[in-house]
Structures are given as structure tokens and as C-alpha cells.
Design a protein around this motif. Structure first.
Motif, PDB file in Angstrom:
ATOM      1  N   ASP A   1      -8.052  -9.646  -5.767  1.00 57.77           N
ATOM      2  CA  ASP A   1      -7.447 -10.962  -6.044  1.00 57.77           C
ATOM      3  C   ASP A   1      -5.929 -10.897  -5.992  1.00 57.77           C
ATOM      4  O   ASP A   1      -5.273 -11.810  -5.485  1.00 57.77           O
ATOM      5  N   ILE A   2      -5.366  -9.813  -6.523  1.00 53.59           N
ATOM      6  CA  ILE A   2      -3.911  -9.642  -6.474  1.00 53.59           C
ATOM      7  C   ILE A   2      -3.456  -9.449  -5.036  1.00 53.59           C
ATOM      8  O   ILE A   2      -2.434  -9.998  -4.606  1.00 53.59           O
ATOM      9  N   TRP A   3      -4.225  -8.696  -4.270  1.00 53.34           N
ATOM     10  CA  TRP A   3      -3.916  -8.497  -2.854  1.00 53.34           C
ATOM     11  C   TRP A   3      -3.938  -9.832  -2.102  1.00 53.34           C
ATOM     12  O   TRP A   3      -3.031 -10.149  -1.336  1.00 53.34           O
ATOM     13  N   MET A   4      -4.954 -10.640  -2.362  1.00 58.03           N
ATOM     14  CA  MET A   4      -5.078 -11.938  -1.689  1.00 58.03           C
ATOM     15  C   MET A   4      -3.928 -12.875  -2.052  1.00 58.03           C
ATOM     16  O   MET A   4      -3.461 -13.648  -1.222  1.00 58.03           O
ATOM     17  N   SER A   5      -3.459 -12.781  -3.289  1.00 62.51           N
ATOM     18  CA  SER A   5      -2.372 -13.667  -3.734  1.00 62.51           C
ATOM     19  C   SER A   5      -1.000 -13.190  -3.262  1.00 62.51           C
ATOM     20  O   SER A   5      -0.037 -13.949  -3.287  1.00 62.51           O
ATOM     21  N   GLY A   6      -0.904 -11.922  -2.873  1.00 60.06           N
ATOM     22  CA  GLY A   6       0.384 -11.374  -2.446  1.00 60.06           C
ATOM     23  C   GLY A   6       1.341 -11.096  -3.594  1.00 60.06           C
ATOM     24  O   GLY A   6       2.556 -10.988  -3.382  1.00 60.06           O
ATOM     25  N   ALA A   7       0.819 -10.943  -4.802  1.00 66.37           N
ATOM     26  CA  ALA A   7       1.669 -10.810  -5.992  1.00 66.37           C
ATOM     27  C   ALA A   7       2.520  -9.551  -5.995  1.00 66.37           C
ATOM     28  O   ALA A   7       3.549  -9.501  -6.679  1.00 66.37           O
ATOM     29  N   LEU A   8       2.134  -8.519  -5.244  1.00 67.42           N
ATOM     30  CA  LEU A   8       2.888  -7.265  -5.248  1.00 67.42           C
ATOM     31  C   LEU A   8       3.774  -7.087  -4.014  1.00 67.42           C
ATOM     32  O   LEU A   8       4.472  -6.074  -3.896  1.00 67.42           O
ATOM     33  N   ILE A   9       3.759  -8.049  -3.122  1.00 65.26           N
ATOM     34  CA  ILE A   9       4.549  -7.935  -1.891  1.00 65.26           C
ATOM     35  C   ILE A   9       6.033  -7.784  -2.215  1.00 65.26           C
ATOM     36  O   ILE A   9       6.572  -8.500  -3.072  1.00 65.26           O
ATOM     37  N   ASP A  10       6.673  -6.827  -1.536  1.00 66.50           N
ATOM     38  CA  ASP A  10       8.118  -6.556  -1.628  1.00 66.50           C
ATOM     39  C   ASP A  10       8.565  -6.011  -2.979  1.00 66.50           C
ATOM     40  O   ASP A  10       9.757  -6.025  -3.296  1.00 66.50           O
ATOM     41  N   LYS A  11       7.633  -5.494  -3.764  1.00 68.23           N
ATOM     42  CA  LYS A  11       8.002  -4.813  -5.006  1.00 68.23           C
ATOM     43  C   LYS A  11       8.013  -3.302  -4.758  1.00 68.23           C
ATOM     44  O   LYS A  11       7.173  -2.792  -4.025  1.00 68.23           O
ATOM     45  N   PRO A  12       8.955  -2.562  -5.363  1.00 66.21           N
ATOM     46  CA  PRO A  12       9.001  -1.115  -5.147  1.00 66.21           C
ATOM     47  C   PRO A  12       7.877  -0.389  -5.875  1.00 66.21           C
ATOM     48  O   PRO A  12       7.442  -0.812  -6.954  1.00 66.21           O
ATOM     49  N   ALA A  13       7.410   0.700  -5.270  1.00 63.79           N
ATOM     50  CA  ALA A  13       6.321   1.472  -5.865  1.00 63.79           C
ATOM     51  C   ALA A  13       6.559   2.960  -5.671  1.00 63.79           C
ATOM     52  O   ALA A  13       6.921   3.407  -4.585  1.00 63.79           O
ATOM     53  N   GLY A  14       6.356   3.727  -6.727  1.00 62.38           N
ATOM     54  CA  GLY A  14       6.421   5.180  -6.670  1.00 62.38           C
ATOM     55  C   GLY A  14       5.119   5.768  -7.162  1.00 62.38           C
ATOM     56  O   GLY A  14       4.286   5.065  -7.756  1.00 62.38           O
ATOM     57  N   VAL A  15       4.933   7.068  -6.915  1.00 57.60           N
ATOM     58  CA  VAL A  15       3.700   7.740  -7.314  1.00 57.60           C
ATOM     59  C   VAL A  15       4.014   9.103  -7.920  1.00 57.60           C
ATOM     60  O   VAL A  15       5.047   9.704  -7.621  1.00 57.60           O
ATOM     61  N   PHE A  16       3.106   9.579  -8.773  1.00 57.98           N
ATOM     62  CA  PHE A  16       3.261  10.909  -9.371  1.00 57.98           C
ATOM     63  C   PHE A  16       1.900  11.523  -9.633  1.00 57.98           C
ATOM     64  O   PHE A  16       0.893  10.820  -9.751  1.00 57.98           O
ATOM     65  N   THR A  17       1.879  12.857  -9.677  1.00 56.93           N
ATOM     66  CA  THR A  17       0.604  13.547  -9.846  1.00 56.93           C
ATOM     67  C   THR A  17       0.797  14.874 -10.562  1.00 56.93           C
ATOM     68  O   THR A  17       1.907  15.412 -10.619  1.00 56.93           O
ATOM     69  N   SER A  18      -0.292  15.400 -11.081  1.00 53.88           N
ATOM     70  CA  SER A  18      -0.315  16.711 -11.724  1.00 53.88           C
ATOM     71  C   SER A  18      -1.469  17.514 -11.149  1.00 53.88           C
ATOM     72  O   SER A  18      -2.575  16.986 -10.980  1.00 53.88           O
ATOM     73  N   THR A  19      -1.192  18.781 -10.820  1.00 59.31           N
ATOM     74  CA  THR A  19      -2.226  19.663 -10.291  1.00 59.31           C
ATOM     75  C   THR A  19      -2.272  20.947 -11.112  1.00 59.31           C
ATOM     76  O   THR A  19      -1.292  21.321 -11.754  1.00 59.31           O
ATOM     77  N   SER A  20      -3.396  21.633 -11.068  1.00 58.09           N
ATOM     78  CA  SER A  20      -3.498  22.885 -11.816  1.00 58.09           C
ATOM     79  C   SER A  20      -2.990  24.069 -11.010  1.00 58.09           C
ATOM     80  O   SER A  20      -2.596  25.081 -11.582  1.00 58.09           O
ATOM     81  N   SER A  21      -2.962  23.951  -9.673  1.00 57.99           N
ATOM     82  CA  SER A  21      -2.515  25.071  -8.848  1.00 57.99           C
ATOM     83  C   SER A  21      -1.425  24.629  -7.884  1.00 57.99           C
ATOM     84  O   SER A  21      -1.325  23.450  -7.533  1.00 57.99           O
TER      85      SER A  21
END
Length: 199
Positions: free
Chosen positions: A97-117
Motif C-alpha cells: 500500500d505504501i509502495w502504491m501511494s508513493g509515500a517513500l519516493i525521494d526519501k533517503p535510505a541507508g542500511v546496516f547489518t551484523s554478521t558472526s563471521s
């Protein structure tokens, strides 16, 4: 809720990704005009019709309004075979629904993760986590090599986003470079969100 906040949305199974989320929020909160809102998602066995809306401890569960109203998003997950964890992926899969509405278009996004090895798939996870955000029309934000910690780090840290390598130790502490890169990611997304909002 006002939309001058960066949503730090994560899933954590041992606490390492949650620690990263807190450091990222610290970076966001250091930028005037923005603040961090930390949210998590329930584990898969909690996705039921009577799912709790408030977890027993830690960050509260994210709802679609948190996602819809944010000015930027920083998404975090432990690595699961080069991809985000099933609980976070399940939540993202529910955002049509958010994708269809375009609510996140042109907003910045970053990602992060944790691994054991050290070679546990952290960079693949970061890249794969960006794919649904690109479908939402978001602007990917990484970590440039101008950051000193990206040159010094001997565990986590990539140009694709912040990462932590626990070395197999449950609830291992983030090292100084990992902490700095988490904070830098928070700062970058917050600054870009302000620039976009003020343009």
C-alpha cells in the motif's frame, strides 16, 4: 506524527543489530532539525491475528504510519545467507500500500547489518536490503571513503552501509570504528533528508 524524523527500523536476534540501531540513532540525533525514531518488528511466530503491538522489552513494533511519515529510513538486520532476516523481510513484503501511494519516493535510505563471521555475507545483505527500497523510489545512501573509519576498520564497515562482525561472540561489543560508521550513517541520512525537505 510530524515527518521530521528518521525511522531506524531493525530486527535483532542477539542484540548486536539493536546496538547498531542505537548508535545510528545517536548520529541522527546529532543533526539539528531531525530526530531518530527506533522501531523493530516481531519475530515470525508473532505474526498472527492477535499479534502483540508492544514487545516485552526494547523498541516498540513499527507500524505503517511510522514508515509512511518518516523523512528518511535506515533499515537494519542480521545477515541471513546474504539477505535480511525473515521477520524484517516479512514486514517489508507487507508495504504494498505504501509502495502504491508513493509515500517513500525521494526519501533517503541507508542500511546496516551484523554478521558472526568476517565473510558471512554482510555486503551481499546490505545490497539486497536496498532492492525493495529502490522499488519504493528511495534514494540509497552509503558511506564514502572520505570517512577515516572506513579506511581503519578491521571488522565491520563497508561503503554500502554500516556493518558489525561479532566473530561468533553473542552480544559482542561494537568496536570504535563500527560505532563511528554507524553514527556517520545516521548523520548522512539525516542531513540528506533535511536538504530534500528544504529544497
Amino acid at each position: 506524527m510530524e515527518n521530521n524524523f528518521i525511522l531506524v527500523l531493525f530486527y535483532s536476534s542477539t542484540g548486536n543489530t539493536a546496538s547498531m540501531a542505537n548508535e545510528i540513532a545517536y548520529g541522527v540525533n546529532s543533526i539539528d532539525g531531525q530526530h531518530a525514531v527506533i522501531r523493530t518488528v516481531p519475530s515470525i511466530n508473532k505474526y498472527t491475528a492477535d499479534s502483540q503491538t508492544i514487545p516485552e522489552k526494547g523498541a516498540i513494533y513499527c507500524d505503517m504510519d511510522d514508515l509512511r511519515n518518516c523523512s528518511g529510513l535506515i533499515l537494519g538486520s542480521p545477515t541471513r545467507f546474504g539477505n535480511m532476516s525473515a521477520p524484517l523481510k516479512n514486514f517489508i513484503d507487507l508495504t504494498s500500500d505504501i509502495w502504491m501511494s508513493g509515500a517513500l519516493i525521494d526519501k533517503p535510505a541507508g542500511v546496516f547489518t551484523s554478521t558472526s563471521s568476517m565473510h558471512g555475507g554482510n555486503e551481499a545483505t546490505l545490497l539486497s536490503m536496498m532492492l525493495p527500497l529502490l522499488h519504493h523510489g528511495m534514494i540509497p545512501v552509503g558511506l564514502p571513503y572520505s570517512l577515516k573509519s572506513l579506511h581503519k576498520t578491521v571488522r565491520g564497515g563497508t561503503p554500502y552501509g554500516a556493518s558489525h562482525v561479532s566473530g561468533g561472540n553473542v552480544e559482542s561489543l561494537l568496536n570504535d570504528d563500527e560505532i563511528q560508521l554507524c553514527r556517520d550513517l545516521g548523520k548522512r541520512v539525516a542531513r540528506l533528508a533535511l536538504k530534500i525537505n528544504n529544497s
